[in-house]
Design an enzyme around this catalytic site. Sequence first.
Site, short mmCIF file in Angstrom:
data_model
loop_
_atom_site.label_atom_id
_atom_site.label_comp_id
_atom_site.label_asym_id
_atom_site.label_seq_id
_atom_site.Cartn_x
_atom_site.Cartn_y
_atom_site.Cartn_z
N ASP A 21 1.10 -1.19 -0.13
CA ASP A 21 0.32 -0.03 0.12
C ASP A 21 1.08 0.88 -0.03
O ASP A 21 0.01 2.29 -0.34
CB ASP A 21 -1.25 -0.06 1.52
CG ASP A 21 -2.07 -1.41 1.63
OD1 ASP A 21 -1.95 -1.87 -0.43
OD2 ASP A 21 -2.04 -1.39 2.49
N ARG A 79 19.70 9.14 -34.46
CA ARG A 79 20.58 9.43 -33.09
C ARG A 79 21.85 10.81 -34.56
O ARG A 79 22.96 11.01 -33.37
CB ARG A 79 22.29 8.20 -33.48
CG ARG A 79 21.68 6.94 -32.64
CD ARG A 79 22.21 5.36 -32.72
NE ARG A 79 21.94 4.58 -31.72
CZ ARG A 79 22.69 4.28 -31.02
NH1 ARG A 79 22.77 5.54 -30.29
NH2 ARG A 79 21.78 3.08 -30.42
N GLN A 134 15.63 -3.06 -25.20
CA GLN A 134 14.87 -1.70 -25.21
C GLN A 134 14.03 -1.46 -25.61
O GLN A 134 13.09 -0.66 -25.79
CB GLN A 134 15.59 -0.90 -26.69
CG GLN A 134 17.07 -0.37 -26.37
CD GLN A 134 17.89 0.06 -27.78
OE1 GLN A 134 17.18 -0.27 -28.95
NE2 GLN A 134 19.00 0.87 -28.00
#
Length: 769
Positions: free
Chosen positions: A168, A457, A650
């Site tokens: 919790d 990239r 990934q």
Amino acid sequence: MANISTAGVDPTKMGVGRAIAVLTSGGDAQGMNAAVRATVRVGLYTGAKVFFVHEGYQGLVDGGDHIRPATWESVSMMLQLGGTVIGSARCKDFQTREGRLKAASNLVKLGVTNLCVIGGDGSLTGANIFRTEWSDLLKDLISKGKITKEEAKTSSHLNIVGMVGSIDNDFCGTDMTIGTDSALHRIIEVVDSITTTAQSYLALVTALACGADWVFIPEMPPDDGWEDHLCRRLTETRKAGSRLNVIIVAEGAINKAGKPITCDQLKDLVTKRLGYDTRATILGHVQRGGTPSAFDRVLGSRMGVEAVMALLEATPETPACVVSLSGNQAVRLPLMECVQVTKDVTVAMNEGRFDDAVKLRGRSFENNWNTYKLLAHVRPPETKSNINVAILNVGAPCAGMNAAVRAAVRIGIIQGHNMLAVHDGFEGLALEKIEPITWNIVGEWTGKGGSELGTKRVLPGKYMEEISLNIAKYNIHALVIIGGFEAFSGALEMVQGRGKYEELCIPMVIIPATVSNNLPGSDFSIGADTALNTITSTCDRIKQSAAGTKRRVFIIETMGGYCGYLATMAGLSAGADAAYIYEEKFGIRDLERNVEHLTEKMKTTVKRGLILRNENCSSNYTTDFIFNLYSEEGKGVFDCRKNVLGHMQQGGTPTPFDRNFATKMGAKAVLWLTEKLKECYRHGRIFANTPDSACVLGMRKRGLVLQPLAELKEETDFEHRIPKNQWWLKLRPIMKILAKYKISLDTSEHTLMEHVISKKPPVHMTLTK
């Protein structure tokens, strides 16, 4: 982290002549086994005797076979198991003095004066009562002839340390309790398909992590007339093209008058007023099930180490403490102060002081609530700010990028800005792949893996001319750059280009998002938690694949470039025997030692070995080399298998941690840019040229901080694309000790007792505006 070489004491002798008992109590929570395993192994490492107490306090009262010596092997292969292996039971007997007398007698007979309790606030309060009564209990036992005066003398004082194991997360003083993250994993699995109920913290983080339309929690009842507001909200989202609405209800949700708000009530409201097809689902015990997440295993392991150190360093004057996590730091807190604040929350709620209740719940809860309110309950302003903010993703895609984009877009729109999406990173900025992005476009993005904007990239260096022209053409006033190392180095190139191109003099913020977790300025990057869970669950499956066969060792290669974060943390969460990384140089002697160590271990009852290797840890000691070495040296004892995990690390949908973290980061980034734009507004235009106008937003120890790129440049090893100092290297000795290496565990940061009540809040940047 505790400093285990305390003032010249040999850590492997700290516990000699001492005995520690560990028990789990109350409702079980995933990750308790990791905490038990670490407590046992670190206890044995220090030379202490360690005992399991089976079935919680009931076992403590019943004694006999319920309290058994723990061995190294007795805790192997338990990391991936849900619940608690040593059992947990609610216990009426321990609530009576008679029961506690029996428990004290059982401990004295075994010479146990250190008790480690893993459970919720009720379990920990019980432990504290036991400790305060200890000397009186001993007197009674002597007078009844149950123990001798000598026995009482050697057990004159009882040390208690608690770890909070509860799904919790309702224990004040700790950011995350053991089991919470795993419970969120279960809930999100369901919520990605349907609606759910859970405790307040679980409900709140779930709402952030799945982009719910509304969340009801007991700490913050909705304003009067909420029924109309809710129906209006649902109608608006449907008109805007949304086909699904998610409403989350926490157990105990109430209205301002204190009357319960239930799932069925909401179902009737939506069905009758709007005619929408509505389903109610109550999750219940599903939240406790399943294997623990990587976060809970690492948390349990770190807390277990800290608990043993706190016990062995305790004096009769030290109050009973809980070990817990604040941000990314292990802390010790006085047990009864935490219990008191937890009780104060209930009092505040009963008295209708709901703002106080949220504050008492702690910083983490309050930040989540504020972020939720910002994203869910504010209608975009009628007046526009005439500010254009562009968002791009740079580098390799990772889980959580879309959640960050969604939060940034929505917070931007709430601030009155026009938000622009740039597709394919810096290249897209140069090639004009720029378009407006709206509130509804990003609606369902929180749970999507990869990058919806598209990412590359490519660095901006060769495109500076085109980029600056497009910044002018689209009148872009600020940039949000979400990505990995290329985002960082690309932003540095943009800052360097400011001297030549005035258009680049706009505020920029970088949000770290990469599975490698290799950016300076942040302890965590978005996507790393998802990758870590993928590796951990794959290691579990690979280990299970060999169940029933002879002894086997698995060699597994992880991603991360030159950064050993994934290999190290997966080593902790999957229980690896070694994790080879670039940051910790190793040679043939080390390999030889590791092989011999593992071979000795595999001659006992241990049947599985796990070796992790970061992809770039060494150009010569390749995965094949290590596989061949272990195969040859293990002949007759074990056989070997190897796995290269590759790009699966990934992908996948983001974990609750990554969704929540990305949402907070996206929101914070745009709020910071909004303030920065006000500072940089001069003579009718934006001009930002100071170092602090281009920052990395990161999580550092206890909060979100912004650091100028120029400062972080000094902290970076550009050749290997890693920060020069990495916090997680301090966790590596824990991994080795848990794998039975007798090494010195000396870390410089000493964990001192902190206070929860009447302390001034630490200075940090929160998500409140």
